[in-house]
Design a protein around this motif. Structure first.
Motif, PDB file in Angstrom:
ATOM      1  N   SER A 125       0.820  -1.212   0.000  1.00 33.18           N
ATOM      2  CA  SER A 125       0.000   0.000   0.000  1.00 33.18           C
ATOM      3  C   SER A 125       0.860   1.271   0.000  1.00 33.18           C
ATOM      4  O   SER A 125       0.368   2.343  -0.333  1.00 33.18           O
ATOM      5  CB  SER A 125      -0.930  -0.002   1.212  1.00 33.18           C
ATOM      6  OG  SER A 125      -0.175   0.042   2.405  1.00 33.18           O
ATOM      7  N   TRP A 126       2.129   1.168   0.342  1.00 35.04           N
ATOM      8  CA  TRP A 126       3.025   2.334   0.379  1.00 35.04           C
ATOM      9  C   TRP A 126       3.655   2.615  -0.983  1.00 35.04           C
ATOM     10  O   TRP A 126       4.240   3.676  -1.176  1.00 35.04           O
ATOM     11  CB  TRP A 126       4.124   2.135   1.399  1.00 35.04           C
ATOM     12  CG  TRP A 126       3.653   2.015   2.810  1.00 35.04           C
ATOM     13  CD1 TRP A 126       2.442   2.376   3.319  1.00 35.04           C
ATOM     14  CD2 TRP A 126       4.393   1.494   3.899  1.00 35.04           C
ATOM     15  NE1 TRP A 126       2.379   2.103   4.657  1.00 35.04           N
ATOM     16  CE2 TRP A 126       3.580   1.556   5.050  1.00 35.04           C
ATOM     17  CE3 TRP A 126       5.659   0.970   4.039  1.00 35.04           C
ATOM     18  CZ2 TRP A 126       3.989   1.138   6.299  1.00 35.04           C
ATOM     19  CZ3 TRP A 126       6.077   0.545   5.275  1.00 35.04           C
ATOM     20  CH2 TRP A 126       5.239   0.634   6.399  1.00 35.04           C
ATOM     21  N   ASP A 156       4.129   3.689  -4.752  1.00 36.77           N
ATOM     22  CA  ASP A 156       3.517   4.617  -5.694  1.00 36.77           C
ATOM     23  C   ASP A 156       3.637   3.976  -7.074  1.00 36.77           C
ATOM     24  O   ASP A 156       4.689   4.051  -7.716  1.00 36.77           O
ATOM     25  CB  ASP A 156       4.234   5.964  -5.642  1.00 36.77           C
ATOM     26  CG  ASP A 156       3.619   7.001  -6.552  1.00 36.77           C
ATOM     27  OD1 ASP A 156       2.690   6.662  -7.320  1.00 36.77           O
ATOM     28  OD2 ASP A 156       4.051   8.160  -6.485  1.00 36.77           O
ATOM     29  N   GLU A 157       2.566   3.332  -7.505  1.00 34.82           N
ATOM     30  CA  GLU A 157       2.615   2.583  -8.767  1.00 34.82           C
ATOM     31  C   GLU A 157       2.852   3.497  -9.959  1.00 34.82           C
ATOM     32  O   GLU A 157       3.534   3.118 -10.916  1.00 34.82           O
ATOM     33  CB  GLU A 157       1.333   1.782  -8.946  1.00 34.82           C
ATOM     34  CG  GLU A 157       1.194   0.662  -7.939  1.00 34.82           C
ATOM     35  CD  GLU A 157      -0.097  -0.115  -8.107  1.00 34.82           C
ATOM     36  OE1 GLU A 157      -0.850   0.157  -9.065  1.00 34.82           O
ATOM     37  OE2 GLU A 157      -0.342  -1.008  -7.285  1.00 34.82           O
ATOM     38  N   ALA A 210       4.659   6.253 -10.054  1.00 34.10           N
ATOM     39  CA  ALA A 210       6.087   6.573 -10.111  1.00 34.10           C
ATOM     40  C   ALA A 210       6.898   5.350 -10.524  1.00 34.10           C
ATOM     41  O   ALA A 210       7.861   5.454 -11.280  1.00 34.10           O
ATOM     42  CB  ALA A 210       6.567   7.087  -8.765  1.00 34.10           C
TER      43      ALA A 210
END
Length: 109
Positions: free
Chosen positions: A96-97, A99-100, A102
């Motif tokens: 969840s952390w 950043d897809e 990026a």
């Protein structure tokens, strides 16, 4: 470019990006191969004048006003130096952390 040219022997050139670098390398290869009329671009002139910075630390005169910032704060020690490999963490704990946008657009194009 000028600073390096003064320090090192031989040709020292600067290219601000990859495209300018390609043009510079094409010119360099043409000169090395002896292509008639091939020359390297002139050295870029320095746009900002250099100023001599004083390496001597200047101390305030006796009785000069000082700021109210505390200078006796303790500096924390880092828990370790270098890198560590952490194993045993499940993907679902940190997915969840990520950043897809990026990751996929920035890094992988």
């Amino acid at each position: 470019e000028q600073d390096l040219h003064e320090i090192y022997q031989g040709e020292v050139r600067y290219a601000r990006d990859a495209f300018e670098g390609l043009r510079l390398m094409d010119a360099l290869i043409a000169v090395k191969r002896g292509v008639p009329g091939a020359t390297l671009p002139e050295l870029k002139q320095r746009r900002v004048k250099t100023t001599a910075h004083s390496a001597v630390e200047q101390r305030p005169e006796e009785g000069a006003a000082r700021s109210d910032v505390a200078i006796d704060n303790p500096v924390p020690e880092p828990p370790f130096f270098g890198t560590r490999v952490v194993k045993g963490i499940q993907l679902k704990e940190y997915a969840s952390w990520l950043d897809e946008g990026a990751l996929f657009k920035g890094q992988w194009g």
